[in-house]
Design an enzyme around this catalytic site. Sequence first.
Site, PDB file in Angstrom:
ATOM      1  N   GLU A 174      -0.948 -15.066  13.165  1.00 57.59           N
ATOM      2  CA  GLU A 174      -1.680 -14.409  12.077  1.00 57.59           C
ATOM      3  C   GLU A 174      -0.623 -13.999  11.058  1.00 57.59           C
ATOM      4  O   GLU A 174       0.273 -13.204  11.353  1.00 57.59           O
ATOM      5  CB  GLU A 174      -2.447 -13.225  12.643  1.00 57.59           C
ATOM      6  N   SER A 175      -0.740 -14.556   9.850  1.00 53.82           N
ATOM      7  CA  SER A 175       0.379 -14.437   8.898  1.00 53.82           C
ATOM      8  C   SER A 175       0.647 -12.996   8.455  1.00 53.82           C
ATOM      9  O   SER A 175       1.809 -12.620   8.251  1.00 53.82           O
ATOM     10  CB  SER A 175       0.136 -15.330   7.690  1.00 53.82           C
ATOM     11  N   CYS A 226       1.141 -23.686  10.486  1.00 55.32           N
ATOM     12  CA  CYS A 226      -0.054 -22.853  10.347  1.00 55.32           C
ATOM     13  C   CYS A 226       0.288 -21.504   9.697  1.00 55.32           C
ATOM     14  O   CYS A 226       0.652 -21.484   8.527  1.00 55.32           O
ATOM     15  CB  CYS A 226      -0.767 -22.720  11.692  1.00 55.32           C
ATOM     16  N   ARG A 272      -5.737 -19.311   2.799  1.00 58.72           N
ATOM     17  CA  ARG A 272      -5.876 -18.976   4.228  1.00 58.72           C
ATOM     18  C   ARG A 272      -7.288 -19.287   4.726  1.00 58.72           C
ATOM     19  O   ARG A 272      -8.250 -19.204   3.967  1.00 58.72           O
ATOM     20  CB  ARG A 272      -5.597 -17.488   4.447  1.00 58.72           C
ATOM     21  N   ILE A 323      -6.499 -24.644  13.855  1.00 54.99           N
ATOM     22  CA  ILE A 323      -7.150 -23.404  14.302  1.00 54.99           C
ATOM     23  C   ILE A 323      -7.150 -22.416  13.139  1.00 54.99           C
ATOM     24  O   ILE A 323      -6.090 -21.916  12.750  1.00 54.99           O
ATOM     25  CB  ILE A 323      -6.409 -22.781  15.516  1.00 54.99           C
ATOM     26  N   HIS A 367      -1.355 -27.051  14.230  1.00 52.45           N
ATOM     27  CA  HIS A 367      -0.457 -26.743  15.351  1.00 52.45           C
ATOM     28  C   HIS A 367       0.029 -28.047  15.978  1.00 52.45           C
ATOM     29  O   HIS A 367      -0.703 -28.635  16.780  1.00 52.45           O
ATOM     30  CB  HIS A 367      -1.185 -25.916  16.409  1.00 52.45           C
ATOM     31  N   GLU A 377       2.434 -28.178  18.050  1.00 47.34           N
ATOM     32  CA  GLU A 377       3.047 -27.820  19.344  1.00 47.34           C
ATOM     33  C   GLU A 377       2.016 -27.726  20.470  1.00 47.34           C
ATOM     34  O   GLU A 377       2.383 -27.620  21.622  1.00 47.34           O
ATOM     35  CB  GLU A 377       3.816 -26.495  19.204  1.00 47.34           C
TER      36      GLU A 377
HETATM   37  N1  GLN Z   1      -5.695 -17.875  10.079  1.00 47.01           N
HETATM   38  C1  GLN Z   1      -4.324 -17.506  10.300  1.00 47.01           C
HETATM   39  C2  GLN Z   1      -3.750 -16.772   9.084  1.00 47.01           C
HETATM   40  O1  GLN Z   1      -4.363 -16.783   8.049  1.00 47.01           O
HETATM   41  C3  GLN Z   1      -3.482 -18.731  10.597  1.00 47.01           C
HETATM   42  C4  GLN Z   1      -4.040 -19.431  11.806  1.00 47.01           C
HETATM   43  C5  GLN Z   1      -3.025 -20.041  12.731  1.00 47.01           C
HETATM   44  O2  GLN Z   1      -1.821 -19.852  12.623  1.00 47.01           O
HETATM   45  N2  GLN Z   1      -3.560 -20.767  13.683  1.00 47.01           N
HETATM   46  O3  GLN Z   1      -2.729 -16.178   9.184  1.00 47.01           O
END
Ligand code: GLN
Length: 197
Positions: free
Chosen positions: A47-48, A78, A108, A136, A172, A174
């Site tokens: 989650e950024s 991501c 986002r 995701i 992702h 990984e």
């Molecule tokens: N939705 C997350 C964000 O906005 C990113 C999602 C992820 O890293 N899988 O930070």
Amino acid sequence: MNIGVLALQGAVAEHIRSLEAAGAKAVSIKRPEQLDELQGLVIPGGESTTIGKLMRKYGFIDAIRDFSEQGKPIFGTCAGLIVLAKHIEGQQGPEEPHLGLMDMTVLRNAFGRQRESFETNLNVRGIDEPVRAVFIRAPLIKAVGADVDVLCEVNGEIVTARQGHLLACSFHPELTDDANLHRYFAEMVKQRQNVAG
Ligand code: GLN
């Protein structure tokens, strides 16, 4: 060749496994001082906003900007892509950038509800085989500056880009057994080392 994986949040062990499958030596990074031992760095998803907060708290912002200034490759996946971007758009409007290194505008959580999570094969420029990708709650790259190369699009939207020593993807890589993109990044690190000596 040591490649670090920023271990503040996210799939650190999976990135380490993929980097090792790509032939690199990978280490988990918890303190900014550890950056000195590295030739490349991966910033994982998660989650950024949280990753940004933890980066500020532990002194990573200036340390990673300095790392980048030395031309050392950084790969953001991501949320890591969001952390690298110069411009961030949230669902509620513009947000403060975190590292602000890569000349691109990201949105986002850009994929609609039914497609919040999905897995697909991608054609990435510079990689001969398809890349297996897990999305995701993924961001999109809405716009890139003149120095940024688009490496992959899904339905006309940019999901992988590169600006010199900076690589970013909105999915992702990984979470699959496919180490193609990690191999591509390891090659960037190797080439930079050959130049830097
Ligand atoms: N939705 C997350 C964000 O906005 C990113 C999602 C992820 O890293 N899988 O930070």
